[in-house]
Design a protein around this motif. Structure first.
Motif, PDB file in Angstrom:
ATOM      1  N   SER A   8       1.103   5.590  -5.129  1.00 51.17           N
ATOM      2  CA  SER A   8       1.229   7.029  -4.870  1.00 51.17           C
ATOM      3  C   SER A   8       2.686   7.466  -4.873  1.00 51.17           C
ATOM      4  O   SER A   8       3.021   8.567  -5.313  1.00 51.17           O
ATOM      5  N   SER A   9       3.533   6.578  -4.361  1.00 47.96           N
ATOM      6  CA  SER A   9       4.962   6.866  -4.344  1.00 47.96           C
ATOM      7  C   SER A   9       5.504   6.982  -5.773  1.00 47.96           C
ATOM      8  O   SER A   9       6.274   7.896  -6.093  1.00 47.96           O
ATOM      9  N   ALA A  15       0.837  -1.196   0.000  1.00 54.43           N
ATOM     10  CA  ALA A  15       0.000   0.000   0.000  1.00 54.43           C
ATOM     11  C   ALA A  15       0.868   1.241   0.000  1.00 54.43           C
ATOM     12  O   ALA A  15       1.788   1.349   0.805  1.00 54.43           O
ATOM     13  N   GLY A  16       0.608   2.130  -0.922  1.00 52.27           N
ATOM     14  CA  GLY A  16       1.395   3.360  -1.000  1.00 52.27           C
ATOM     15  C   GLY A  16       2.370   3.364  -2.157  1.00 52.27           C
ATOM     16  O   GLY A  16       2.890   4.417  -2.526  1.00 52.27           O
ATOM     17  N   THR A  17       2.625   2.194  -2.756  1.00 55.30           N
ATOM     18  CA  THR A  17       3.595   2.150  -3.863  1.00 55.30           C
ATOM     19  C   THR A  17       3.096   2.935  -5.067  1.00 55.30           C
ATOM     20  O   THR A  17       3.876   3.597  -5.744  1.00 55.30           O
ATOM     21  N   ARG A  77       3.293  17.621  -4.086  1.00 53.04           N
ATOM     22  CA  ARG A  77       2.988  17.274  -2.701  1.00 53.04           C
ATOM     23  C   ARG A  77       1.484  17.050  -2.508  1.00 53.04           C
ATOM     24  O   ARG A  77       1.058  16.058  -1.940  1.00 53.04           O
ATOM     25  N   GLN A  85       6.678  21.701  -7.015  1.00 51.53           N
ATOM     26  CA  GLN A  85       6.772  20.914  -5.773  1.00 51.53           C
ATOM     27  C   GLN A  85       5.478  20.908  -4.985  1.00 51.53           C
ATOM     28  O   GLN A  85       5.100  19.900  -4.401  1.00 51.53           O
ATOM     29  N   PHE A  92      -2.366   9.192  -2.004  1.00 47.67           N
ATOM     30  CA  PHE A  92      -2.027   8.239  -0.947  1.00 47.67           C
ATOM     31  C   PHE A  92      -3.241   7.947  -0.064  1.00 47.67           C
ATOM     32  O   PHE A  92      -3.552   6.786   0.242  1.00 47.67           O
ATOM     33  N   GLU A  93      -3.957   8.984   0.344  1.00 49.39           N
ATOM     34  CA  GLU A  93      -5.162   8.776   1.163  1.00 49.39           C
ATOM     35  C   GLU A  93      -6.187   7.946   0.392  1.00 49.39           C
ATOM     36  O   GLU A  93      -6.824   7.052   0.951  1.00 49.39           O
ATOM     37  N   LYS A 113       4.218  10.140  -7.373  1.00 46.72           N
ATOM     38  CA  LYS A 113       4.983  11.293  -6.881  1.00 46.72           C
ATOM     39  C   LYS A 113       6.276  11.461  -7.692  1.00 46.72           C
ATOM     40  O   LYS A 113       6.611  12.567  -8.122  1.00 46.72           O
ATOM     41  N   ALA A 163       0.359  13.892  -4.310  1.00 45.63           N
ATOM     42  CA  ALA A 163       0.840  12.677  -3.644  1.00 45.63           C
ATOM     43  C   ALA A 163       0.029  12.385  -2.391  1.00 45.63           C
ATOM     44  O   ALA A 163      -0.353  11.236  -2.130  1.00 45.63           O
ATOM     45  N   ILE A 164      -0.249  13.417  -1.618  1.00 39.75           N
ATOM     46  CA  ILE A 164      -1.013  13.223  -0.379  1.00 39.75           C
ATOM     47  C   ILE A 164      -2.435  12.755  -0.691  1.00 39.75           C
ATOM     48  O   ILE A 164      -2.929  11.785  -0.112  1.00 39.75           O
TER      49      ILE A 164
END
Lengths: 145, 112, 116
Positions: free
Chosen positions: A25-26, A21-23, A43, A39, A50-51, A29, A46-47
């Motif tokens: 979104s990572s 989980a999160g890969t 940000r 930037q 991720f949520e 990003k 990405a946030i």
């Protein structure tokens, strides 16, 4: 930013897969950073992503995260096969959560996810059908004007 | 030793549920994971958390905590308030973050 | 405050620091809820937590956090440590609880990160 045509891509998400989980979104990003998106937009995107990705991992069986980046905006669409959201207005309230206790013990599910997404998005839309799934569309403008 | 109401006054906390205000505060435990609090908090400690759901009251009762402080401007859920009232557990809130609240409280407890 | 100085204050052991330097820490965020981290302007912050999951490193990466401090001597799985190495996030562990760590760092002059 030096995007002429729009660039898009898609990630598969597996419900319950906390290890990965999160890969998505990572990766998103890092893609946005490489495209030269500012930037601050990276940000926020990405946030929000991720949520939204965590929501799929926590609540759904499976889903996808699709993104389109143009010179105007970053558009992230999450579609899942999940239980659906019964009351969207309630789900948008800070602190409201239907996540089970074990998810809370993993550091998630405290009812801050959707409010966090909304805060970071310029436009945000939820479509949900009970018993079928949810589609979330997050748009962040890349230009200030 | 400081009591719950001394701390409310000295670091400026808002009272949401007023339980036993004369309980001694023996220390502080910070955690947002209920299992962690169950395993490691000690009798009489003030508990700083972001969690707002009714289970926090049960944890405070079982572990004999002196009060619960909810940070970051979050508020206890209506069911949490009801449960705390019936169990005589004090719930306090603050717009400050966990780090700042802890920083102020650490200084206060150490100076006693 | 440099990470090395923080390590000294909180009796911490730096177990991952792939960049080699000592990152400059500008603020602190103490929480076990990852959405709470995502709410704050955490760029350059130290994340103090007892949550020993890979998700902590993912959250740090997403929110530009250079270093994570694991409290209570919590054991971390290999995946979490490897991910920290891969993502260039410094990882430090202390036997002290979050309250003592926060108290000492606040007294040492560090302040909370602000709402984004």
């Amino acid at each position: 930013m030096k995007i002429k045509d729009s660039i898009e891509g898609c990630f598969q998400l597996m419900g319950g897969d906390f290890t990965n989980a999160g890969t998505a979104s990572s990766e998103l990003k890092s893609i946005l950073s490489k495209l030269g998106v500012s930037q601050e937009v990276v940000r926020r995107a990405a946030i929000a992503a991720f949520e939204a990705e965590m929501n799929v991992i926590i609540h759904a069986v499976a889903g996808t995260m699709h993104y389109v980046v143009s010179s105007e905006e970053v558009r992230i669409t999450l579609t899942d096969m999940g239980p659906g959201i019964q009351d969207i207005e309630l789900a948008m309230q800070e602190g409201y959560s239907t996540a089970p206790d074990w998810v809370r013990e993993m550091g998630w599910g405290a009812g801050m996810g959707l409010p966090n997404i909304k805060k970071n998005a310029d436009r945000f839309k939820i479509d949900s059908v009970m018993g079928e799934g949810t589609t979330l569309e997050i748009v962040i403008y890349t230009r200030k004007d | 030793m400081l009591k719950v109401n001394d701390i409310i006054e000295k670091i400026g906390l808002d009272i949401r549920v007023s339980g036993d205000m004369y309980k001694h505060v023996t220390g502080c435990y910070i955690s947002d994971l209920l299992s962690d609090v169950m395993a490691h908090s000690k009798d009489g400690e003030l508990w700083i958390t972001l969690q707002t759901h009714p289970n926090i009251v049960a944890v405070a009762v079982i572990k004999g905590l002196s009060c619960i402080v909810i940070t970051n401007g979050r508020l206890p859920e209506p069911d949490t308030v009801k449960k705390a009232e019936s169990e005589n557990i004090t719930i306090l809130t603050t717009p400050k973050t966990t780090f700042e609240t802890a920083g102020l409280l650490y200084n206060l407890l150490r100076s006693e | 405050m440099k990470l090395n100085d923080i390590a000294e204050i909180v009796d911490g052991h730096i177990i991952v620091n792939s960049t080699g330097g000592s990152p400059d820490i500008v603020s602190v965020c103490s929480t076990d809820l990852m959405s709470d981290v995502l709410r704050f302007a955490t760029k350059g912050a130290l994340l103090v937590t007892a949550l020993n999951q890979s998700q902590v490193i993912r959250t740090a990466e997403i929110s530009d956090i250079p270093a994570v401090l694991m409290v209570m001597g919590k054991k971390m799985e290999r995946e979490m440590i490897e991910l920290a190495m891969e993502k260039n996030i410094a990882l430090m562990v202390t036997h002290l609880p979050a309250f003592t760590v926060c108290g000492m760092l606040y007294a040492g002059g560090l302040r909370s990160c602000l709402e984004d």
